[in-house]
Write an enzyme that holds these catalytic residues in place. Structure first.
Site, short mmCIF file in Angstrom:
data_model
loop_
_atom_site.label_atom_id
_atom_site.label_comp_id
_atom_site.label_asym_id
_atom_site.label_seq_id
_atom_site.Cartn_x
_atom_site.Cartn_y
_atom_site.Cartn_z
N SER A 176 0.78 -1.19 0.32
CA SER A 176 0.05 -0.52 -0.29
C SER A 176 0.79 1.30 0.41
O SER A 176 0.26 1.94 -0.62
CB SER A 176 -1.01 -0.01 0.96
OG SER A 176 -0.15 0.26 2.60
N HIS A 204 -4.77 -3.43 -2.63
CA HIS A 204 -5.44 -2.88 -4.07
C HIS A 204 -4.29 -3.40 -5.28
O HIS A 204 -4.39 -2.90 -5.97
CB HIS A 204 -3.52 -1.95 -3.22
CG HIS A 204 -3.80 -1.35 -2.18
ND1 HIS A 204 -4.70 0.04 -2.09
CD2 HIS A 204 -3.67 -1.61 -0.96
CE1 HIS A 204 -4.26 0.45 -1.21
NE2 HIS A 204 -4.35 -0.68 0.19
N LYS A 236 -11.68 0.27 -1.97
CA LYS A 236 -10.88 0.78 -2.88
C LYS A 236 -11.15 0.88 -4.71
O LYS A 236 -12.19 1.32 -4.93
CB LYS A 236 -9.44 0.17 -2.74
CG LYS A 236 -8.63 0.78 -1.37
CD LYS A 236 -7.87 -0.40 -1.05
CE LYS A 236 -7.23 -0.15 0.66
NZ LYS A 236 -8.35 -0.52 1.57
#
Length: 382
Positions: A176, A204, A236
């Site tokens: 991240s 991610h 996300k």
């Protein structure tokens, strides 16, 4: 007595004090923050789905049907049809037998690690793992060993030296703060050789990597046999909220029976689950968003190289600009904000001392013109 004032003063003195900014309106690449119109380059909404009309419509329709709260834990009355349908669709998306919803990614990691291990076991984590993975390992009863970042040989050496009954390797799929992708095939090989399970938190990577957006594992062409435990977040690239663990039938049943952060918490609102079902459909059918995002990543990296900016080696939507000292990162972030561009300064303890950075994140909602505006602003600071 706790001297809280002294502790806070120390945070200020070390340029590590954190302040909340007040955002108005929807989460988007254009936002009003602390009363200032900003172009945002620090959101994790990688595909720009948080404001997608279909996602919003699904949420509104579901809120009308289900209300705005689930009212109880999944094992009481909180498990709605929307939750169950989303779990089945997520499992299909990542090619697993089953998936289990959680309210946050932090809770999902905590559940998976603590439910799988006990005091006879050992957990092996990458040194740059997300805080939720580190805390999960520390809160489990297992021994916790950390190996050199993205180094499968270092992992293999620790696995060889271990006498634990069961071994669990935990790693981010995409890190991240650095934006690099873990060497998952090598980690899987080392894990298999030493009879260890591999858990990947692909917060991610999902939505961004892979031919259909199924993440880091699809990017490498890896199966559930190589990575038995997959954790994903929905806040996300999905643009909504929540998380899930995906794996075998037995894994999910074990989590339902033993995972405290699943059993003892209120279920995600069903309206959020329905909104996520809508975003999942977009991720699977609208590949143009991913293509546009990756074109923007290439444009930004090419422009940054021409300016001599020290970007870290990342091919993902996370493009960190290494600065060094916390004070300098903070000053650069404030200077960008003065130009109407929002980029967060990342400082210790999130990253190591001397490695403070601007964590620049790109979204499919950005335009090429906006990427060029960011590059121009960064050039003025340099």
């Amino acid at each position: 007595m706790f001297n809280l004032a002294a502790r806070l003063a120390e945070q200020h003195q070390r340029d590590l004090y954190r302040s909340r900014r007040i955002a108005e309106g929807a989460s988007d690449v254009h936002m009003c923050i602390d009363g200032r119109d900003c172009l945002v380059f620090c959101s994790n909404d990688y595909l720009g789905l948080a404001t997608h009309p279909d996602v919003k419509a699904a949420f509104i329709h579901a809120a009308d049907h289900y209300g705005v709260g689930s009212g109880a834990a999944h094992l009481v009355t909180g498990h709605q049809y929307a939750h169950h349908a989303l779990e089945e669709e997520l499992a299909g998306f990542v090619s697993r037998e089953r998936a289990l919803l959680f309210s946050t990614g932090y809770m999902a990691n905590l559940a998976a690690v603590t439910a799988l291990t006990d005091r006879h076991d050992e957990v092996f984590g990458d040194k740059l793992n997300h805080a939720s993975l580190i805390d999960a390992a520390q809160l489990s009863e297992a021994k916790h060993s950390r190996y050199k970042h993205a180094d499968a040989s270092a992992l293999a050496a620790r696995l060889t030296a271990s006498s634990a009954t069961d071994k669990l390797v935990i790693t981010d799929g995409v890190f991240s703060m650095d934006g690099d992708i873990a060497p998952l095939p090598e980690l899987a090989t080392a894990s298999h050789k030493h009879n260890a399970w591999l858990l990947v938190d692909d917060a991610h990577g999902l939505g961004v990597l892979g031919s259909s957006g199924a993440g880091s594992l699809q990017h490498f062409g890896m199966s559930d046999k190589e990575v038995p435990v997959l954790v994903g977040t929905l806040g996300k690239a999905f643009g909504t909220f929540g998380a899930f663990v995906a794996g075998s039938e037995d894994l999910i049943e074990l989590l339902i029976q033993k995972a405290r952060s699943y059993i003892y918490t209120t279920a995600l609102p069903a309206a959020v689950a329905e909104a996520t079902r809508a975003s999942l459909k977009i991720i699977q059918t609208d590949s143009a968003r991913r293509q546009h995002l990756h074109a923007l990543i290439q444009r930004f990296r090419t422009g940054a190289a021409q300016l001599g900016l020290s970007l870290m080696p990342s091919t993902t939507a996370i493009q960190p600009l290494l600065v060094g000292e916390a004070s300098r990162a903070l000053a650069m972030s404030e200077a960008l904000l003065a130009q109407g561009i929002m980029v967060s300064a990342i400082r210790p303890p999130t990253v190591a001392e001397g490695s403070s950075r601007l964590r620049i994140t790109l979204s499919a909602a950005h335009t090429e013109t906006e990427i060029d505006r960011l590059l121009s602003a960064l050039a003025s600071l340099a």
